[in-house]
Motif scaffolding. Structure first.
Motif, mmCIF file in Angstrom:
data_model
loop_
_atom_site.group_PDB
_atom_site.id
_atom_site.type_symbol
_atom_site.label_atom_id
_atom_site.label_comp_id
_atom_site.label_asym_id
_atom_site.label_seq_id
_atom_site.Cartn_x
_atom_site.Cartn_y
_atom_site.Cartn_z
ATOM 1 N N ILE A 187 14.165 -24.812 21.547
ATOM 2 C CA ILE A 187 13.003 -24.479 22.369
ATOM 3 C C ILE A 187 12.492 -25.756 23.020
ATOM 4 N N THR A 188 12.605 -25.861 24.324
ATOM 5 C CA THR A 188 12.211 -27.085 25.024
ATOM 6 C C THR A 188 10.844 -26.977 25.697
ATOM 7 N N THR A 189 10.249 -25.800 25.701
ATOM 8 C CA THR A 189 8.910 -25.619 26.271
ATOM 9 C C THR A 189 7.892 -26.426 25.473
ATOM 10 N N PRO A 190 6.909 -27.056 26.118
ATOM 11 C CA PRO A 190 5.839 -27.725 25.365
ATOM 12 C C PRO A 190 5.040 -26.717 24.532
ATOM 13 N N VAL A 191 4.896 -27.007 23.250
ATOM 14 C CA VAL A 191 4.202 -26.107 22.324
ATOM 15 C C VAL A 191 3.183 -26.905 21.520
ATOM 16 N N LEU A 192 1.953 -26.405 21.482
ATOM 17 C CA LEU A 192 0.911 -26.958 20.627
ATOM 18 C C LEU A 192 0.754 -26.055 19.411
ATOM 19 N N ALA A 193 0.945 -26.617 18.213
ATOM 20 C CA ALA A 193 0.740 -25.876 16.969
ATOM 21 C C ALA A 193 -0.638 -26.228 16.420
ATOM 22 N N LEU A 194 -1.521 -25.238 16.367
ATOM 23 C CA LEU A 194 -2.855 -25.416 15.806
ATOM 24 C C LEU A 194 -2.892 -24.875 14.383
ATOM 25 N N HIS A 195 -3.552 -25.592 13.501
ATOM 26 C CA HIS A 195 -3.666 -25.125 12.120
ATOM 27 C C HIS A 195 -5.029 -25.511 11.575
ATOM 28 N N GLY A 196 -5.672 -24.580 10.898
ATOM 29 C CA GLY A 196 -6.958 -24.859 10.288
ATOM 30 C C GLY A 196 -6.794 -25.702 9.028
ATOM 31 N N GLU A 197 -7.614 -26.716 8.919
ATOM 32 C CA GLU A 197 -7.569 -27.603 7.750
ATOM 33 C C GLU A 197 -7.770 -26.823 6.452
ATOM 34 N N ARG A 198 -8.571 -25.762 6.495
ATOM 35 C CA ARG A 198 -8.901 -24.992 5.289
ATOM 36 C C ARG A 198 -8.241 -23.612 5.293
ATOM 37 N N ASP A 199 -7.096 -23.515 5.919
ATOM 38 C CA ASP A 199 -6.343 -22.253 5.985
ATOM 39 C C ASP A 199 -5.955 -21.816 4.580
ATOM 40 N N ARG A 200 -6.336 -20.583 4.214
ATOM 41 C CA ARG A 200 -6.012 -20.042 2.895
ATOM 42 C C ARG A 200 -4.839 -19.065 2.939
ATOM 43 N N VAL A 201 -4.234 -18.897 4.112
ATOM 44 C CA VAL A 201 -3.082 -18.010 4.262
ATOM 45 C C VAL A 201 -1.785 -18.809 4.243
ATOM 46 N N GLN A 202 -1.739 -19.888 5.014
ATOM 47 C CA GLN A 202 -0.571 -20.765 5.062
ATOM 48 C C GLN A 202 -1.051 -22.217 4.989
ATOM 49 N N PRO A 203 -0.357 -23.068 4.260
ATOM 50 C CA PRO A 203 -0.752 -24.480 4.203
ATOM 51 C C PRO A 203 -0.453 -25.198 5.516
ATOM 52 N N VAL A 204 -1.164 -26.285 5.756
ATOM 53 C CA VAL A 204 -0.972 -27.072 6.968
ATOM 54 C C VAL A 204 0.475 -27.538 7.103
ATOM 55 N N ALA A 205 1.151 -27.757 5.975
ATOM 56 C CA ALA A 205 2.537 -28.237 6.003
ATOM 57 C C ALA A 205 3.450 -27.321 6.806
ATOM 58 N N VAL A 206 3.135 -26.027 6.884
ATOM 59 C CA VAL A 206 3.976 -25.097 7.660
ATOM 60 C C VAL A 206 3.963 -25.492 9.134
ATOM 61 N N SER A 207 2.784 -25.759 9.683
ATOM 62 C CA SER A 207 2.705 -26.160 11.087
ATOM 63 C C SER A 207 3.207 -27.578 11.301
ATOM 64 N N GLU A 208 3.092 -28.414 10.297
ATOM 65 C CA GLU A 208 3.665 -29.762 10.402
ATOM 66 C C GLU A 208 5.180 -29.667 10.590
ATOM 67 N N ARG A 209 5.816 -28.836 9.776
ATOM 68 C CA ARG A 209 7.272 -28.666 9.904
ATOM 69 C C ARG A 209 7.640 -28.023 11.231
ATOM 70 N N LEU A 210 6.827 -27.064 11.671
ATOM 71 C CA LEU A 210 7.085 -26.393 12.944
ATOM 72 C C LEU A 210 7.041 -27.388 14.096
ATOM 73 N N ALA A 211 5.987 -28.192 14.156
ATOM 74 C CA ALA A 211 5.846 -29.161 15.250
ATOM 75 C C ALA A 211 6.976 -30.184 15.236
ATOM 76 N N GLU A 212 7.395 -30.586 14.041
ATOM 77 C CA GLU A 212 8.488 -31.557 13.936
ATOM 78 C C GLU A 212 9.819 -30.963 14.392
ATOM 79 N N ALA A 213 10.012 -29.661 14.182
ATOM 80 C CA ALA A 213 11.277 -29.018 14.535
ATOM 81 C C ALA A 213 11.395 -28.739 16.030
ATOM 82 N N LEU A 214 10.272 -28.647 16.720
ATOM 83 C CA LEU A 214 10.289 -28.346 18.151
ATOM 84 C C LEU A 214 10.508 -29.626 18.954
ATOM 85 N N PRO A 215 11.415 -29.637 19.908
ATOM 86 C CA PRO A 215 11.667 -30.844 20.696
ATOM 87 C C PRO A 215 10.432 -31.369 21.426
ATOM 88 N N ASP A 216 9.558 -30.471 21.864
ATOM 89 C CA ASP A 216 8.318 -30.882 22.540
ATOM 90 C C ASP A 216 7.131 -30.257 21.822
#
Length: 247
Positions: A187-216
């Motif tokens: 996926i080469t489209t620019p993507v912003l992953a937003l995550h709430g610091e106090r998310d009780r559904v998914q930990p912030v690490a999920v979006s950290e991994r997502l942003a790292e896996a996306l080229p942009d």
């Protein structure tokens, strides 16, 4: 200015109108907006037989959005995708038709984290369990008591409609031989992953991994927000989205 397509989350009884009620008018000042009910929710529960597993649903919803763009004669749009329904559909759309999307914002991990260990609400379909399910989506329930009470009644009614439970369970069903997950590295489209610091559904690490896996990919953790960033921090949410889409 490209049209902004708002893709709602995947909680029981959700629809587009209630998901985006607090922020859609803010976006409409700068972007033409579309906010469809996604397959399996709201007005789109019927006609989903045979879909099973999160990846199949994400692809089907991506195709639904493409049909919507064609219907409105829209060549390229911006996307905002909320959580495991809208976020996953946004990523699937970026994979199958990248030329149709200018920029995208996804929230709460976009369905790339571990699936729920239990089926929210439907394992115990009561008013109290709906209220508890919704309460987990904000960082501090005491600041949203009136909204949560209102949404509990609305979403309870929607979630108990015929076929709603079957569609919801099929979204998160384990399945073998279905379509593979989206290849984020392509996926080469620019993507912003937003995550709430106090998310009780998914930990912030999920979006950290997502942003790292996306080229942009870009990550922004919203301080003090839960899974519903747009509810907990509507001003900051709309500012972050607007700035990214206009960059």
């Amino acid at each position: 200015m490209p049209t902004l397509v708002l893709l709602h989350g995947g909680g029981p009884g959700v629809d587009a109108a209630t998901n985006w009620a607090g922020v859609r008018s803010r976006f409409a000042a700068d972007f033409p907006c579309l906010a469809p009910d996604l397959l399996g929710f709201g007005s789109r529960i019927a006609g989903t037989a045979g879909l099973r597993g999160p990846h199949a649903w994400a692809i089907a919803r991506a195709r639904q959005v493409l049909d919507l763009l064609d219907h409105h004669g829209l060549d390229r749009v911006h996307l905002v995708g909320n959580s495991a329904a809208g976020g996953a559909a946004a990523l699937a759309l970026l994979a199958v038709a990248p030329h149709r999307v200018e920029r995208a914002v996804v929230m709460g991990g976009a369905g790339t984290g571990p699936p729920p260990t239990a089926v929210p609400f439907y394992d115990k379909p009561t008013r109290a369990s709906m209220r508890a399910t919704l309460g987990r989506l904000v960082a501090d329930e005491s600041g949203h008591e009136e909204l949560l009470a209102e949404l509990t009644e609305l979403r309870l009614k929607h979630a108990l409609r015929p076929a709603a439970e079957g569609a919801f369970r099929a979204m998160f069903a384990d399945t073998a031989g279905g379509p593979p997950p989206v290849d984020l590295a392509k996926i080469t489209t620019p993507v912003l992953a937003l995550h709430g610091e106090r998310d009780r559904v998914q930990p912030v690490a999920v979006s950290e991994r997502l942003a790292e896996a996306l080229p942009d990919g870009h990550l922004h953790v919203v301080a003090g927000a839960g899974h519903w960033i747009h509810v907990d921090r509507p001003d900051e949410f709309t500012k972050l989205v607007g700035e990214f889409l206009s960059a």
